[in-house]
Write a protein that holds these residues in place. Structure first.
Motif, PDB file in Angstrom:
ATOM      1  N   LEU A  33       0.824  -1.211   0.000  1.00 35.20           N
ATOM      2  CA  LEU A  33       0.000   0.000   0.000  1.00 35.20           C
ATOM      3  C   LEU A  33       0.857   1.258   0.000  1.00 35.20           C
ATOM      4  CD1 LEU A  33      -2.765  -1.054   2.552  1.00 35.20           C
ATOM      5  CD2 LEU A  33      -3.007  -0.819   0.070  1.00 35.20           C
TER       6      LEU A  33
ATOM      7  N   THR B 232       0.392   4.050  -2.779  1.00 36.23           N
ATOM      8  CA  THR B 232       0.001   5.416  -2.395  1.00 36.23           C
ATOM      9  C   THR B 232       0.864   6.448  -3.100  1.00 36.23           C
ATOM     10  OG1 THR B 232      -0.777   4.682  -0.223  1.00 36.23           O
ATOM     11  CG2 THR B 232      -0.209   7.019  -0.444  1.00 36.23           C
TER      12      THR B 232
ATOM     13  N   GLY C 216      -0.754   8.862  -5.831  1.00 40.28           N
ATOM     14  CA  GLY C 216      -0.655  10.293  -5.518  1.00 40.28           C
ATOM     15  C   GLY C 216       0.016  11.066  -6.641  1.00 40.28           C
TER      16      GLY C 216
ATOM     17  N   CYS D  80       7.319   1.930   5.825  1.00 35.96           N
ATOM     18  CA  CYS D  80       5.948   2.433   5.946  1.00 35.96           C
ATOM     19  C   CYS D  80       5.893   3.760   6.691  1.00 35.96           C
ATOM     20  CB  CYS D  80       5.091   1.387   6.657  1.00 35.96           C
ATOM     21  SG  CYS D  80       3.368   1.874   6.886  1.00 35.96           S
TER      22      CYS D  80
ATOM     23  N   ALA E 166      -3.350  10.984   3.602  1.00 31.60           N
ATOM     24  CA  ALA E 166      -2.645   9.769   3.169  1.00 31.60           C
ATOM     25  C   ALA E 166      -1.628   9.344   4.223  1.00 31.60           C
ATOM     26  CB  ALA E 166      -1.957  10.007   1.833  1.00 31.60           C
TER      27      ALA E 166
ATOM     28  N   LEU F 242      -1.507   5.653   6.235  1.00 31.44           N
ATOM     29  CA  LEU F 242      -0.328   4.781   6.246  1.00 31.44           C
ATOM     30  C   LEU F 242       0.214   4.593   7.659  1.00 31.44           C
ATOM     31  CD1 LEU F 242       1.615   5.924   3.046  1.00 31.44           C
ATOM     32  CD2 LEU F 242       0.154   3.914   3.351  1.00 31.44           C
TER      33      LEU F 242
END
Length: 198
Positions: free
Chosen positions: A36, A40, A44, A108, A124, A128
């Motif tokens: 993810l 992202t 984005g 992450c 966002a 995360l």
């Protein structure tokens, strides 16, 4: 401290006969949720404006810096993973390298913390950062990390994000401008259809 680290690990780590549903959830977060983060960044970039793209470049730099720092720490202080000392139960096959800090959580949270520093990317970043919590649990549950590995990842990520926030204005905008030279011609058909932003 190491005794506390091991005690906390054993409290979270899977039992000898774990519930299959819990194992499936742990595998989802411990092995696959990490995707993810790049998703992202890519989404984005494709759907955001140039200001957001600068934040994404900064977040990417934060991740690279944090992962480099994590590798250096692992070389300078090679802390064994739980299965390397016969502790607990391990549910996946993993290389016998240094456990501290967790690369998954470093990656992450380095991106998440960087995005959290800017209003236009805060949503966002929040998502995360929150995803990192079950990811942290999962990495301990499946037996490849100690709790202190997660704490170390948070510290390394936070410092990296802070350093990139201080220096991002010097490199983010030029990188975006250079990338746009290739991006706009390559994605021109998709831009015309409105599928991605200019």
């Amino acid at each position: 401290m190491e005794a506390l680290n091991q005690t906390l690990f054993l409290l979270i780590n899977a039992s000898a006969q774990p519930n299959s549903d819990v194992v499936a959830l742990a595998m989802l977060f411990g092995e696959y949720a990490i995707w993810l983060v790049p998703a992202t960044l890519v989404l984005g970039w494709l759907r955001g404006n140039d200001t957001l793209r600068q934040r994404l470049i900064e977040a990417s730099a934060s991740a690279l810096l944090a992962l480099l720092a994590a590798q250096i720490i692992g070389v300078m202080w090679p802390h064994p993973r739980p299965f390397m000392i016969g502790l607990g139960h391990t549910l996946i096959v993993h290389g016998a390298d240094s456990s501290f800090p967790s690369d998954h959580l470093t990656f992450c949270w380095a991106v998440a913390f960087s995005l959290l520093m800017h209003p236009e990317a805060r949503r966002a970043g929040s998502v995360l950062a929150l995803i990192g919590l079950p990811m942290a649990w999962a990495r301990i549950y499946i037996g490849v990390h100690f709790p202190f590995d997660i704490v170390g990842a948070a510290l390394v990520s936070g410092i990296s994000a802070w350093l990139c926030a201080l220096t991002g204005r010097w490199f983010a905008a030029p990188v975006v401008r250079a990338a746009m030279i290739a991006y706009r011609p390559l994605f021109a058909p998709l831009i015309r259809r409105g599928w991605v932003t200019r």
